[in-house]
Design a protein around this motif. Structure first.
Motif, PDB file in Angstrom:
ATOM      1  N   ASN A 174      29.958  40.314 -32.295  1.00 25.36           N
ATOM      2  CA  ASN A 174      30.558  39.574 -33.402  1.00 25.36           C
ATOM      3  C   ASN A 174      29.469  38.959 -34.269  1.00 25.36           C
ATOM      4  O   ASN A 174      28.340  38.736 -33.824  1.00 25.36           O
ATOM      5  CB  ASN A 174      31.529  38.500 -32.901  1.00 25.36           C
ATOM      6  CG  ASN A 174      30.841  37.453 -32.044  1.00 25.36           C
ATOM      7  OD1 ASN A 174      30.135  36.586 -32.563  1.00 25.36           O
ATOM      8  ND2 ASN A 174      31.026  37.534 -30.729  1.00 25.36           N
ATOM      9  N   MET A 175      29.819  38.691 -35.513  1.00 19.16           N
ATOM     10  CA  MET A 175      28.840  38.221 -36.486  1.00 19.16           C
ATOM     11  C   MET A 175      28.326  36.830 -36.156  1.00 19.16           C
ATOM     12  O   MET A 175      27.168  36.503 -36.430  1.00 19.16           O
ATOM     13  CB  MET A 175      29.466  38.242 -37.888  1.00 19.16           C
ATOM     14  CG  MET A 175      28.452  38.179 -39.011  1.00 19.16           C
ATOM     15  SD  MET A 175      27.338  39.611 -38.976  1.00 19.16           S
ATOM     16  CE  MET A 175      26.142  39.106 -40.221  1.00 19.16           C
ATOM     17  N   LYS A 176      29.161  36.007 -35.548  1.00 26.30           N
ATOM     18  CA  LYS A 176      28.735  34.648 -35.204  1.00 26.30           C
ATOM     19  C   LYS A 176      27.547  34.685 -34.246  1.00 26.30           C
ATOM     20  O   LYS A 176      26.539  33.999 -34.456  1.00 26.30           O
ATOM     21  CB  LYS A 176      29.893  33.872 -34.582  1.00 26.30           C
ATOM     22  CG  LYS A 176      29.551  32.433 -34.188  1.00 26.30           C
ATOM     23  CD  LYS A 176      30.779  31.715 -33.648  1.00 26.30           C
ATOM     24  CE  LYS A 176      30.444  30.273 -33.262  1.00 26.30           C
ATOM     25  NZ  LYS A 176      29.508  30.205 -32.124  1.00 26.30           N
ATOM     26  N   ASP A 177      27.663  35.493 -33.184  1.00 26.72           N
ATOM     27  CA  ASP A 177      26.554  35.607 -32.233  1.00 26.72           C
ATOM     28  C   ASP A 177      25.316  36.192 -32.899  1.00 26.72           C
ATOM     29  O   ASP A 177      24.183  35.782 -32.611  1.00 26.72           O
ATOM     30  CB  ASP A 177      26.968  36.483 -31.050  1.00 26.72           C
ATOM     31  CG  ASP A 177      27.988  35.807 -30.151  1.00 26.72           C
ATOM     32  OD1 ASP A 177      28.160  34.576 -30.277  1.00 26.72           O
ATOM     33  OD2 ASP A 177      28.618  36.505 -29.337  1.00 26.72           O
ATOM     34  N   PHE A 178      25.532  37.160 -33.779  1.00 26.93           N
ATOM     35  CA  PHE A 178      24.414  37.797 -34.470  1.00 26.93           C
ATOM     36  C   PHE A 178      23.680  36.791 -35.352  1.00 26.93           C
ATOM     37  O   PHE A 178      22.451  36.703 -35.344  1.00 26.93           O
ATOM     38  CB  PHE A 178      24.945  38.967 -35.296  1.00 26.93           C
ATOM     39  CG  PHE A 178      23.876  39.885 -35.836  1.00 26.93           C
ATOM     40  CD1 PHE A 178      22.646  40.020 -35.205  1.00 26.93           C
ATOM     41  CD2 PHE A 178      24.118  40.634 -36.982  1.00 26.93           C
ATOM     42  CE1 PHE A 178      21.673  40.882 -35.702  1.00 26.93           C
ATOM     43  CE2 PHE A 178      23.156  41.496 -37.487  1.00 26.93           C
ATOM     44  CZ  PHE A 178      21.932  41.615 -36.845  1.00 26.93           C
ATOM     45  N   GLN A 179      24.431  36.000 -36.100  1.00 29.29           N
ATOM     46  CA  GLN A 179      23.824  35.032 -37.007  1.00 29.29           C
ATOM     47  C   GLN A 179      23.056  33.950 -36.260  1.00 29.29           C
ATOM     48  O   GLN A 179      22.094  33.379 -36.785  1.00 29.29           O
ATOM     49  CB  GLN A 179      24.901  34.390 -37.896  1.00 29.29           C
ATOM     50  CG  GLN A 179      25.499  35.320 -38.932  1.00 29.29           C
ATOM     51  CD  GLN A 179      24.531  35.667 -40.052  1.00 29.29           C
ATOM     52  OE1 GLN A 179      23.420  35.157 -40.114  1.00 29.29           O
ATOM     53  NE2 GLN A 179      24.959  36.543 -40.955  1.00 29.29           N
ATOM     54  N   GLU A 180      23.462  33.666 -35.033  1.00 24.32           N
ATOM     55  CA  GLU A 180      22.804  32.609 -34.262  1.00 24.32           C
ATOM     56  C   GLU A 180      21.475  33.047 -33.663  1.00 24.32           C
ATOM     57  O   GLU A 180      20.681  32.217 -33.224  1.00 24.32           O
ATOM     58  CB  GLU A 180      23.738  32.121 -33.149  1.00 24.32           C
ATOM     59  CG  GLU A 180      24.926  31.316 -33.678  1.00 24.32           C
ATOM     60  CD  GLU A 180      25.880  30.900 -32.578  1.00 24.32           C
ATOM     61  OE1 GLU A 180      25.702  31.360 -31.428  1.00 24.32           O
ATOM     62  OE2 GLU A 180      26.811  30.122 -32.871  1.00 24.32           O
ATOM     63  N   GLY A 202      25.948  40.926 -45.220  1.00 16.18           N
ATOM     64  CA  GLY A 202      25.457  39.913 -44.292  1.00 16.18           C
ATOM     65  C   GLY A 202      24.821  40.520 -43.058  1.00 16.18           C
ATOM     66  O   GLY A 202      23.789  40.039 -42.571  1.00 16.18           O
ATOM     67  N   PHE A 203      25.437  41.590 -42.543  1.00 12.22           N
ATOM     68  CA  PHE A 203      24.885  42.262 -41.366  1.00 12.22           C
ATOM     69  C   PHE A 203      23.512  42.843 -41.683  1.00 12.22           C
ATOM     70  O   PHE A 203      22.556  42.673 -40.916  1.00 12.22           O
ATOM     71  CB  PHE A 203      25.833  43.375 -40.913  1.00 12.22           C
ATOM     72  CG  PHE A 203      25.364  44.107 -39.683  1.00 12.22           C
ATOM     73  CD1 PHE A 203      25.852  43.764 -38.432  1.00 12.22           C
ATOM     74  CD2 PHE A 203      24.427  45.134 -39.770  1.00 12.22           C
ATOM     75  CE1 PHE A 203      25.420  44.434 -37.290  1.00 12.22           C
ATOM     76  CE2 PHE A 203      23.987  45.804 -38.641  1.00 12.22           C
ATOM     77  CZ  PHE A 203      24.484  45.456 -37.396  1.00 12.22           C
ATOM     78  N   ASP A 205      21.361  42.055 -44.061  1.00 10.19           N
ATOM     79  CA  ASP A 205      20.349  41.012 -44.279  1.00 10.19           C
ATOM     80  C   ASP A 205      19.840  40.455 -42.953  1.00 10.19           C
ATOM     81  O   ASP A 205      18.629  40.261 -42.764  1.00 10.19           O
ATOM     82  CB  ASP A 205      20.935  39.880 -45.125  1.00 10.19           C
ATOM     83  CG  ASP A 205      21.131  40.278 -46.580  1.00 10.19           C
ATOM     84  OD1 ASP A 205      20.574  41.314 -46.987  1.00 10.19           O
ATOM     85  OD2 ASP A 205      21.860  39.557 -47.293  1.00 10.19           O
ATOM     86  N   LYS A 206      20.759  40.196 -42.016  1.00 14.64           N
ATOM     87  CA  LYS A 206      20.354  39.650 -40.714  1.00 14.64           C
ATOM     88  C   LYS A 206      19.589  40.686 -39.909  1.00 14.64           C
ATOM     89  O   LYS A 206      18.612  40.355 -39.215  1.00 14.64           O
ATOM     90  CB  LYS A 206      21.596  39.191 -39.942  1.00 14.64           C
ATOM     91  CG  LYS A 206      21.269  38.419 -38.669  1.00 14.64           C
ATOM     92  CD  LYS A 206      20.561  37.101 -38.970  1.00 14.64           C
ATOM     93  CE  LYS A 206      20.261  36.322 -37.704  1.00 14.64           C
ATOM     94  NZ  LYS A 206      19.609  35.017 -37.989  1.00 14.64           N
ATOM     95  N   GLU A 209      16.126  40.730 -41.120  1.00 10.49           N
ATOM     96  CA  GLU A 209      15.430  39.501 -40.727  1.00 10.49           C
ATOM     97  C   GLU A 209      14.891  39.608 -39.303  1.00 10.49           C
ATOM     98  O   GLU A 209      13.770  39.169 -39.011  1.00 10.49           O
ATOM     99  CB  GLU A 209      16.393  38.315 -40.829  1.00 10.49           C
ATOM    100  CG  GLU A 209      15.812  36.999 -40.319  1.00 10.49           C
ATOM    101  CD  GLU A 209      16.863  35.905 -40.214  1.00 10.49           C
ATOM    102  OE1 GLU A 209      16.713  35.024 -39.344  1.00 10.49           O
ATOM    103  OE2 GLU A 209      17.848  35.940 -40.989  1.00 10.49           O
TER     104      GLU A 209
END
Length: 305
Positions: A174-180, A202-203, A205-206, A209
């Motif tokens: 999920n994106m939340k875990d990925f962003q963290e 968003g995916f 870009d992360k 990063e």
């Protein structure tokens, strides 16, 4: 096995129980003509006192039934092993044995061990086997272990052993875990799996990063592309990846053709694709045209040719 299990360090009073399981397994190996522990006079090399010392160091982990604490299997987990000549962050599994009558419990134990390894920042789960034990080698391969390219002689019996390792894979769903995730969390990572995620701005870009310098193994399982983005947007003209797996019906022929031109041809060793949009013969031709003599292994699964 549907019963709840607990993975933990062994208790002192459980050491004789684990030792009995090991002796029963040695007898079972002999009865089934499996050349492993009896080849090296295992009980002399690893007497009960050995396990007592490992207990004192907190290095024995077991899998037990939650209902009654019945010990089903166990092993010694080390953070350093002199048999290996590198410093890759790893957990080394030794003296592993499972109780007879519980098929599949060893696989479950290894999964718990991998989760433990990841929790303390390790990348590899490693173990070894007697080289002549082809059945055990096949078993480890079925569990995702790969033989390493060197063998060693174990004294005093001088039995040749094969070293095996499995990458401890981080899975992101999920994106939340990925962003963290932050760069420090992944800079030593060798493999990552994305499952059931959307490939969007968003995916991407992360992803850049965290993984702009490349990664050894990259897996996409049932991920979807949205907002006119594609899998090829994740790579540049010289992306460093050794094994790339994409299993998604959003993977197109144009995507595949672009990916072939965007990964480093001298590093990539294997592509695995699954998509109903792929034509096997055209993909094979595109691979040859793009990468020529550098062409890696290609596997295309469940496609409509």
């Amino acid at each position: 096995m549907h019963e709840k299990l607990i993975f933990r360090k062994i208790n002192k009073d459980e050491i004789p129980i684990l030792y009995d399981i090991i002796k029963e397994r040695i007898q079972w190996m002999g009865d089934n003509d499996i050349k492993q522990w009896e080849v090296v006079d295992y009980e002399s090399l690893f007497p009960l006192s050995y396990y007592e010392k490992k207990y004192e160091k907190g290095e024995i982990f077991v899998l037990v039934k939650a209902s009654n604490n019945e010990l089903l299997c166990g092993g010694v987990l080390l953070e350093h092993d002199d048999l290996w000549d590198d410093d890759e962050p790893s957990i080394y599994l030794h003296n592993f044995a499972s109780k007879l009558g519980y098929p599949g419990i060893g696989k479950i134990y290894m999964k718990y061990t991998e989760e433990y390894a990841k929790s303390i920042g390790k990348i590899f789960l490693r173990l070894d086997s007697i080289n002549s034990n082809k059945k055990l080698t096949k078993y480890y391969e079925d569990q995702g272990f790969k033989p390493v390219d060197f063998n060693l002689d174990v004294s005093p019996q001088h039995s040749t052993v094969t070293m095996h390792e499995r990458v401890c894979v981080i899975e992101i769903c999920n994106m939340k875990d990925f962003q963290e995730l932050i760069l420090d969390n992944v800079k030593e990572l060798k493999s990552v799996t994305f499952r059931d995620m959307e490939i969007n701005e968003g995916f991407i870009d992360k992803f850049w990063e965290l993984f702009s310098s490349g990664i050894k193994e990259l897996n996409f399982e049932n991920c979807r592309t949205v907002d006119n983005y594609s899998f090829s947007d994740l790579f540049d003209g010289d992306y460093s990846v050794r094994r790339l797996v994409i299993k998604s019906n959003d993977l197109t022929m144009d995507d595949v053709d672009s990916i072939f031109s965007l990964v480093n041809p001298y590093l990539i060793r294997e592509f695995v694709f699954r998509s109903s949009q792929l034509n096997v013969s055209i993909v094979e031709k595109a691979l040859t045209e793009r990468l020529g003599s550098c062409s890696p292994k290609l596997e295309i699964l469940n496609t409509d040719s």
